[in-house]
Write a protein that holds these residues in place. Structure first.
Motif, PDB file in Angstrom:
ATOM      1  N   ASP A 119     -27.392 -23.059   6.725  1.00  0.00           N
ATOM      2  CA  ASP A 119     -26.211 -23.845   6.368  1.00  0.00           C
ATOM      3  C   ASP A 119     -26.584 -25.231   5.838  1.00  0.00           C
ATOM      4  O   ASP A 119     -25.726 -25.958   5.337  1.00  0.00           O
ATOM      5  CB  ASP A 119     -25.305 -24.055   7.595  1.00  0.00           C
ATOM      6  N   ILE A 120     -27.853 -25.581   5.975  1.00  0.00           N
ATOM      7  CA  ILE A 120     -28.306 -26.917   5.615  1.00  0.00           C
ATOM      8  C   ILE A 120     -28.897 -26.880   4.204  1.00  0.00           C
ATOM      9  O   ILE A 120     -29.742 -26.041   3.905  1.00  0.00           O
ATOM     10  CB  ILE A 120     -29.367 -27.429   6.610  1.00  0.00           C
ATOM     11  N   MET A 121     -28.460 -27.786   3.353  1.00  0.00           N
ATOM     12  CA  MET A 121     -28.882 -27.791   1.953  1.00  0.00           C
ATOM     13  C   MET A 121     -29.659 -29.066   1.634  1.00  0.00           C
ATOM     14  O   MET A 121     -29.373 -30.135   2.203  1.00  0.00           O
ATOM     15  CB  MET A 121     -27.665 -27.710   1.039  1.00  0.00           C
ATOM     16  N   THR A 137     -24.909 -31.048   4.703  1.00  0.00           N
ATOM     17  CA  THR A 137     -24.227 -29.819   5.085  1.00  0.00           C
ATOM     18  C   THR A 137     -22.725 -30.076   5.074  1.00  0.00           C
ATOM     19  O   THR A 137     -22.288 -31.232   5.017  1.00  0.00           O
ATOM     20  CB  THR A 137     -24.684 -29.326   6.476  1.00  0.00           C
ATOM     21  N   LYS A 138     -21.958 -29.013   5.108  1.00  0.00           N
ATOM     22  CA  LYS A 138     -20.503 -29.140   5.154  1.00  0.00           C
ATOM     23  C   LYS A 138     -20.001 -28.647   6.502  1.00  0.00           C
ATOM     24  O   LYS A 138     -20.464 -27.632   7.013  1.00  0.00           O
ATOM     25  CB  LYS A 138     -19.853 -28.345   4.016  1.00  0.00           C
ATOM     26  N   LEU A 139     -19.071 -29.373   7.043  1.00  0.00           N
ATOM     27  CA  LEU A 139     -18.525 -29.062   8.358  1.00  0.00           C
ATOM     28  C   LEU A 139     -17.003 -28.921   8.243  1.00  0.00           C
ATOM     29  O   LEU A 139     -16.327 -29.807   7.728  1.00  0.00           O
ATOM     30  CB  LEU A 139     -18.879 -30.191   9.335  1.00  0.00           C
ATOM     31  N   GLU A 247     -32.725 -24.434   5.072  1.00  0.00           N
ATOM     32  CA  GLU A 247     -32.910 -23.050   4.609  1.00  0.00           C
ATOM     33  C   GLU A 247     -33.708 -22.197   5.603  1.00  0.00           C
ATOM     34  O   GLU A 247     -33.273 -21.157   6.047  1.00  0.00           O
ATOM     35  CB  GLU A 247     -33.602 -22.995   3.230  1.00  0.00           C
ATOM     36  N   MET A 248     -34.916 -22.651   5.956  1.00  0.00           N
ATOM     37  CA  MET A 248     -35.764 -21.897   6.875  1.00  0.00           C
ATOM     38  C   MET A 248     -36.709 -22.860   7.578  1.00  0.00           C
ATOM     39  O   MET A 248     -37.405 -23.637   6.939  1.00  0.00           O
ATOM     40  CB  MET A 248     -36.575 -20.839   6.110  1.00  0.00           C
TER      41      MET A 248
END
Length: 314
Positions: A119-121, A137-139, A247-248
Protein backbone atom coordinates in the motif's frame (compact mmCIF):
# COMPACT_ATOMS: atom_id res chain seq x y z
CA UNK A 1 -2.39 9.96 23.87
CA UNK A 2 -2.46 7.25 26.52
CA UNK A 3 -4.05 4.83 24.06
CA UNK A 4 -1.25 5.39 21.54
CA UNK A 5 1.40 4.90 24.21
CA UNK A 6 -0.17 1.70 25.49
CA UNK A 7 -0.12 0.04 22.07
CA UNK A 8 3.27 1.05 20.63
CA UNK A 9 5.18 -1.83 22.22
CA UNK A 10 2.67 -4.40 20.95
CA UNK A 11 2.99 -3.46 17.29
CA UNK A 12 6.30 -4.97 16.20
CA UNK A 13 5.14 -8.49 15.35
CA UNK A 14 4.05 -7.47 11.83
CA UNK A 15 7.60 -6.86 10.63
CA UNK A 16 8.63 -9.72 8.36
CA UNK A 17 5.09 -10.19 7.04
CA UNK A 18 5.45 -7.38 4.48
CA UNK A 19 3.29 -5.30 6.82
CA UNK A 20 3.88 -2.21 8.89
CA UNK A 21 2.13 0.13 11.22
CA UNK A 22 2.40 3.88 10.98
CA UNK A 23 2.14 6.46 13.71
CA UNK A 24 0.21 9.40 12.26
CA UNK A 25 0.83 12.96 13.38
CA UNK A 26 0.60 16.56 12.26
CA UNK A 27 3.17 19.31 12.06
CA UNK A 28 0.84 21.66 10.21
CA UNK A 29 -2.87 22.35 10.33
CA UNK A 30 -3.84 20.03 7.49
CA UNK A 31 -1.07 17.77 6.20
CA UNK A 32 -0.70 14.30 7.71
CA UNK A 33 2.72 12.73 8.28
CA UNK A 34 3.88 9.35 9.56
CA UNK A 35 6.80 7.27 10.74
CA UNK A 36 7.01 3.52 11.28
CA UNK A 37 5.88 2.48 14.76
CA UNK A 38 8.79 0.06 15.02
CA UNK A 39 11.13 3.06 15.31
CA UNK A 40 9.07 4.66 18.09
CA UNK A 41 10.04 4.15 21.72
CA UNK A 42 7.28 6.28 23.19
CA UNK A 43 5.18 9.42 22.75
CA UNK A 44 5.00 12.03 25.52
CA UNK A 45 3.76 15.55 26.01
CA UNK A 46 6.60 17.97 25.39
CA UNK A 47 8.54 18.47 28.63
CA UNK A 48 10.54 21.55 29.53
CA UNK A 49 13.53 21.89 27.20
CA UNK A 50 17.04 22.98 28.08
CA UNK A 51 18.93 25.09 25.56
CA UNK A 52 21.80 23.50 23.63
CA UNK A 53 24.10 26.38 22.59
CA UNK A 54 25.91 25.95 19.29
CA UNK A 55 23.66 23.14 18.10
CA UNK A 56 22.00 22.77 14.72
CA UNK A 57 19.28 25.36 14.14
CA UNK A 58 16.66 22.60 14.02
CA UNK A 59 17.53 21.35 17.51
CA UNK A 60 14.94 22.96 19.79
CA UNK A 61 16.78 21.87 22.92
CA UNK A 62 17.35 18.89 25.16
CA UNK A 63 14.65 16.99 27.05
CA UNK A 64 15.27 14.97 30.19
CA UNK A 65 13.26 11.77 29.91
CA UNK A 66 13.65 9.58 33.01
CA UNK A 67 17.23 10.68 33.52
CA UNK A 68 18.25 10.46 29.86
CA UNK A 69 19.14 13.62 27.93
CA UNK A 70 17.53 13.48 24.49
CA UNK A 71 18.04 16.04 21.72
CA UNK A 72 14.75 17.38 20.41
CA UNK A 73 14.51 18.00 16.68
CA UNK A 74 11.96 20.47 15.37
CA UNK A 75 10.68 18.19 12.62
CA UNK A 76 8.76 20.86 10.73
CA UNK A 77 11.88 23.00 10.46
CA UNK A 78 14.07 20.01 9.61
CA UNK A 79 12.02 19.11 6.52
CA UNK A 80 12.07 22.59 5.05
CA UNK A 81 9.08 24.39 6.56
CA UNK A 82 9.13 27.20 9.09
CA UNK A 83 9.98 25.73 12.52
CA UNK A 84 7.09 24.76 14.76
CA UNK A 85 6.62 27.11 17.73
CA UNK A 86 7.37 25.32 21.00
CA UNK A 87 4.22 25.26 23.15
CA UNK A 88 2.40 23.12 25.68
CA UNK A 89 0.28 21.73 22.84
CA UNK A 90 3.30 20.03 21.24
CA UNK A 91 4.14 16.35 21.58
CA UNK A 92 7.44 14.53 21.53
CA UNK A 93 7.90 11.33 19.52
CA UNK A 94 10.94 9.56 20.94
CA UNK A 95 12.63 7.31 18.38
CA UNK A 96 15.67 5.12 17.99
CA UNK A 97 17.44 5.22 14.64
CA UNK A 98 20.93 4.07 13.78
CA UNK A 99 21.73 3.29 17.42
CA UNK A 100 20.86 6.82 18.58
CA UNK A 101 17.84 8.12 20.50
CA UNK A 102 16.25 11.43 19.61
CA UNK A 103 12.91 13.17 20.00
CA UNK A 104 10.86 14.78 17.24
CA UNK A 105 8.83 17.83 18.15
CA UNK A 106 5.41 17.51 16.48
CA UNK A 107 1.89 18.79 16.90
CA UNK A 108 -1.11 16.50 17.32
CA UNK A 109 -0.39 12.77 17.44
CA UNK A 110 -3.40 11.01 15.94
CA UNK A 111 -3.34 7.20 16.00
CA UNK A 112 -1.73 4.08 14.58
CA UNK A 113 -2.76 2.47 11.30
CA UNK A 114 -2.01 -1.06 10.13
CA UNK A 115 -0.97 -1.35 6.46
CA UNK A 116 0.88 -3.57 4.00
CA UNK A 117 4.05 -2.42 2.28
CA UNK A 118 2.24 -2.92 -1.03
CA UNK A 119 0.00 0.00 0.00
CA UNK A 120 3.05 2.23 0.35
CA UNK A 121 4.22 4.10 -2.76
CA UNK A 122 7.44 5.97 -3.53
CA UNK A 123 7.04 9.76 -3.60
CA UNK A 124 6.23 11.13 -7.07
CA UNK A 125 9.26 11.87 -9.22
CA UNK A 126 7.98 15.41 -9.58
CA UNK A 127 8.80 15.90 -5.88
CA UNK A 128 12.49 16.08 -6.85
CA UNK A 129 15.53 14.50 -5.26
CA UNK A 130 15.67 16.88 -2.31
CA UNK A 131 12.32 16.04 -0.72
CA UNK A 132 12.19 14.57 2.79
CA UNK A 133 9.87 11.66 2.06
CA UNK A 134 10.65 7.99 1.59
CA UNK A 135 7.09 7.17 0.60
CA UNK A 136 3.46 8.20 0.54
CA UNK A 137 0.22 6.33 1.07
CA UNK A 138 -3.51 6.98 1.02
CA UNK A 139 -5.69 6.45 4.05
CA UNK A 140 -9.48 6.21 3.91
CA UNK A 141 -11.33 6.75 7.18
CA UNK A 142 -15.03 7.58 7.56
CA UNK A 143 -15.28 7.74 3.74
CA UNK A 144 -12.65 10.49 3.65
CA UNK A 145 -9.41 9.85 1.74
CA UNK A 146 -6.25 11.50 3.07
CA UNK A 147 -2.72 11.53 1.74
CA UNK A 148 -0.06 10.47 4.27
CA UNK A 149 3.57 11.52 3.82
CA UNK A 150 6.14 9.15 5.35
CA UNK A 151 9.22 11.02 6.56
CA UNK A 152 12.73 10.04 5.47
CA UNK A 153 14.07 10.23 9.00
CA UNK A 154 17.52 9.06 7.92
CA UNK A 155 17.83 12.07 5.64
CA UNK A 156 16.68 14.38 8.43
CA UNK A 157 19.25 12.94 10.83
CA UNK A 158 22.05 12.95 8.25
CA UNK A 159 21.63 16.72 7.85
CA UNK A 160 21.86 17.22 11.61
CA UNK A 161 24.39 14.55 12.57
CA UNK A 162 27.67 14.37 10.66
CA UNK A 163 28.04 10.81 9.37
CA UNK A 164 31.69 10.01 8.71
CA UNK A 165 32.45 7.41 6.01
CA UNK A 166 36.15 7.20 6.84
CA UNK A 167 37.45 3.82 8.00
CA UNK A 168 39.27 3.17 11.24
CA UNK A 169 42.94 2.25 11.10
CA UNK A 170 43.45 -1.47 10.57
CA UNK A 171 39.95 -2.20 9.25
CA UNK A 172 40.94 -2.55 5.61
CA UNK A 173 42.81 -5.75 4.75
CA UNK A 174 45.32 -4.60 2.14
CA UNK A 175 45.62 -8.10 0.65
CA UNK A 176 41.87 -8.29 0.11
CA UNK A 177 41.67 -4.69 -1.11
CA UNK A 178 43.42 -5.52 -4.37
CA UNK A 179 40.61 -7.95 -5.23
CA UNK A 180 37.78 -5.48 -4.63
CA UNK A 181 37.84 -3.19 -7.70
CA UNK A 182 35.15 -4.27 -10.15
CA UNK A 183 33.21 -6.38 -7.69
CA UNK A 184 29.48 -5.55 -7.73
CA UNK A 185 27.21 -4.97 -4.76
CA UNK A 186 23.44 -4.41 -5.05
CA UNK A 187 22.16 -1.86 -2.51
CA UNK A 188 18.43 -1.91 -1.77
CA UNK A 189 17.05 0.95 0.34
CA UNK A 190 14.17 3.40 0.02
CA UNK A 191 16.21 6.20 1.59
CA UNK A 192 18.46 7.95 -0.92
CA UNK A 193 20.54 9.15 2.03
CA UNK A 194 21.07 5.61 3.30
CA UNK A 195 22.02 4.42 -0.19
CA UNK A 196 24.50 7.27 -0.49
CA UNK A 197 26.11 6.39 2.84
CA UNK A 198 26.69 2.80 1.75
CA UNK A 199 27.70 3.81 -1.78
CA UNK A 200 30.23 6.37 -0.62
CA UNK A 201 31.72 3.91 1.87
CA UNK A 202 32.16 1.00 -0.52
CA UNK A 203 33.11 3.09 -3.54
CA UNK A 204 36.30 3.97 -1.69
CA UNK A 205 37.28 0.33 -2.21
CA UNK A 206 36.66 0.36 -5.97
CA UNK A 207 33.44 -1.64 -5.63
CA UNK A 208 30.79 -1.05 -8.30
CA UNK A 209 27.42 -0.16 -6.78
CA UNK A 210 24.03 -0.98 -8.29
CA UNK A 211 21.02 0.61 -6.55
CA UNK A 212 17.35 -0.22 -6.09
CA UNK A 213 14.90 1.84 -4.07
CA UNK A 214 12.67 -0.99 -2.83
CA UNK A 215 12.52 -4.77 -2.57
CA UNK A 216 10.17 -5.30 -5.49
CA UNK A 217 12.35 -3.22 -7.81
CA UNK A 218 15.38 -5.25 -6.74
CA UNK A 219 13.58 -8.56 -7.23
CA UNK A 220 12.39 -7.60 -10.73
CA UNK A 221 15.93 -6.51 -11.62
CA UNK A 222 17.41 -9.82 -10.46
CA UNK A 223 14.70 -11.79 -12.28
CA UNK A 224 15.44 -9.85 -15.47
CA UNK A 225 19.12 -10.72 -15.23
CA UNK A 226 18.43 -14.42 -14.66
CA UNK A 227 16.01 -14.42 -17.61
CA UNK A 228 18.90 -13.10 -19.72
CA UNK A 229 21.03 -16.05 -18.63
CA UNK A 230 23.16 -14.13 -16.14
CA UNK A 231 24.15 -16.00 -12.98
CA UNK A 232 23.41 -13.36 -10.34
CA UNK A 233 25.11 -15.42 -7.63
CA UNK A 234 28.43 -14.75 -9.31
CA UNK A 235 27.49 -11.38 -10.83
CA UNK A 236 27.17 -9.83 -7.36
CA UNK A 237 29.46 -10.10 -4.41
CA UNK A 238 26.40 -9.54 -2.20
CA UNK A 239 23.14 -7.69 -1.68
CA UNK A 240 22.89 -5.12 1.11
CA UNK A 241 19.25 -4.46 1.86
CA UNK A 242 17.20 -2.35 4.22
CA UNK A 243 14.39 -4.02 6.17
CA UNK A 244 11.58 -1.49 5.69
CA UNK A 245 10.72 -0.40 2.15
CA UNK A 246 7.66 0.40 0.01
CA UNK A 247 6.20 -2.34 -2.18
CA UNK A 248 8.29 -5.12 -0.60
CA UNK A 249 10.36 -5.10 2.58
CA UNK A 250 13.81 -6.62 2.97
CA UNK A 251 12.56 -9.71 4.77
CA UNK A 252 10.11 -10.53 1.98
CA UNK A 253 12.79 -9.81 -0.64
CA UNK A 254 15.11 -12.28 1.07
CA UNK A 255 12.38 -14.93 1.21
CA UNK A 256 11.63 -14.48 -2.51
CA UNK A 257 15.32 -14.80 -3.41
CA UNK A 258 15.77 -17.91 -1.28
CA UNK A 259 12.72 -19.49 -2.95
CA UNK A 260 14.18 -19.05 -6.46
CA UNK A 261 16.75 -21.75 -7.24
CA UNK A 262 18.46 -19.51 -9.80
CA UNK A 263 19.36 -16.92 -7.17
CA UNK A 264 18.91 -18.67 -3.84
CA UNK A 265 22.66 -18.71 -3.13
CA UNK A 266 22.95 -14.90 -3.22
CA UNK A 267 24.73 -13.51 -0.16
CA UNK A 268 22.35 -11.13 1.62
CA UNK A 269 23.19 -8.64 4.36
CA UNK A 270 20.40 -6.86 6.19
CA UNK A 271 21.47 -3.27 6.90
CA UNK A 272 18.85 -1.48 8.93
CA UNK A 273 18.27 1.29 11.42
CA UNK A 274 16.18 -1.18 13.40
CA UNK A 275 18.14 -2.99 16.06
CA UNK A 276 17.83 -5.60 18.75
CA UNK A 277 17.29 -9.34 19.13
CA UNK A 278 14.07 -9.18 17.09
CA UNK A 279 16.03 -8.42 13.94
CA UNK A 280 18.48 -11.23 14.57
CA UNK A 281 15.53 -13.62 14.92
CA UNK A 282 14.07 -12.35 11.63
CA UNK A 283 17.44 -12.78 9.90
CA UNK A 284 17.44 -16.45 10.88
CA UNK A 285 13.79 -16.89 9.92
CA UNK A 286 14.08 -15.58 6.37
CA UNK A 287 17.66 -16.66 5.72
CA UNK A 288 19.82 -13.53 5.61
CA UNK A 289 23.55 -14.19 5.89
CA UNK A 290 24.44 -11.12 7.98
CA UNK A 291 22.79 -8.35 9.97
CA UNK A 292 24.32 -4.97 10.74
CA UNK A 293 22.69 -1.82 12.09
CA UNK A 294 23.15 1.50 10.30
CA UNK A 295 25.37 3.42 9.86
CA UNK A 296 28.70 1.72 10.59
CA UNK A 297 31.30 2.01 7.80
CA UNK A 298 33.78 -0.29 9.54
CA UNK A 299 31.20 -3.07 9.85
CA UNK A 300 30.09 -2.60 6.24
CA UNK A 301 33.64 -3.08 5.03
CA UNK A 302 34.16 -5.97 7.42
CA UNK A 303 31.12 -7.80 5.99
CA UNK A 304 32.36 -7.22 2.44
CA UNK A 305 35.83 -8.49 3.33
CA UNK A 306 34.44 -11.53 5.09
CA UNK A 307 32.40 -12.43 2.00
CA UNK A 308 35.29 -11.82 -0.38
CA UNK A 309 37.67 -13.87 1.76
CA UNK A 310 35.24 -16.79 1.67
CA UNK A 311 35.03 -16.63 -2.14
CA UNK A 312 38.78 -16.41 -2.60
CA UNK A 313 39.35 -19.42 -0.36
CA UNK A 314 37.20 -21.67 -2.57
Amino acid sequence: MKKVLDTVDQRTQLVGENRLELLLFKISATQLFAINVFKVKEVVKLPTLSALPGSNSNISGVANIRGMSIPVINLRGAIGFSPMPVSEDCNLIITEYNRSVQGFLVGKVEHIVNMTWSDIMPPPKSAGANNYLTAITKLTENDVERLVSIIDVEKVLAEIIDYDISLSDGVLDEQLAEHMPGKKVLIVDDSSTARKQVRDTLSQLGIEIIEASDGLQALHYLQKLTAEGIDVTTEFLMIITDAEMPEMDGYKLTSEIRADEKMSALYITLNTSLSGSFNHAMVEKVGCDEFISKFQPDLLVDVVQKRLKTLLSK
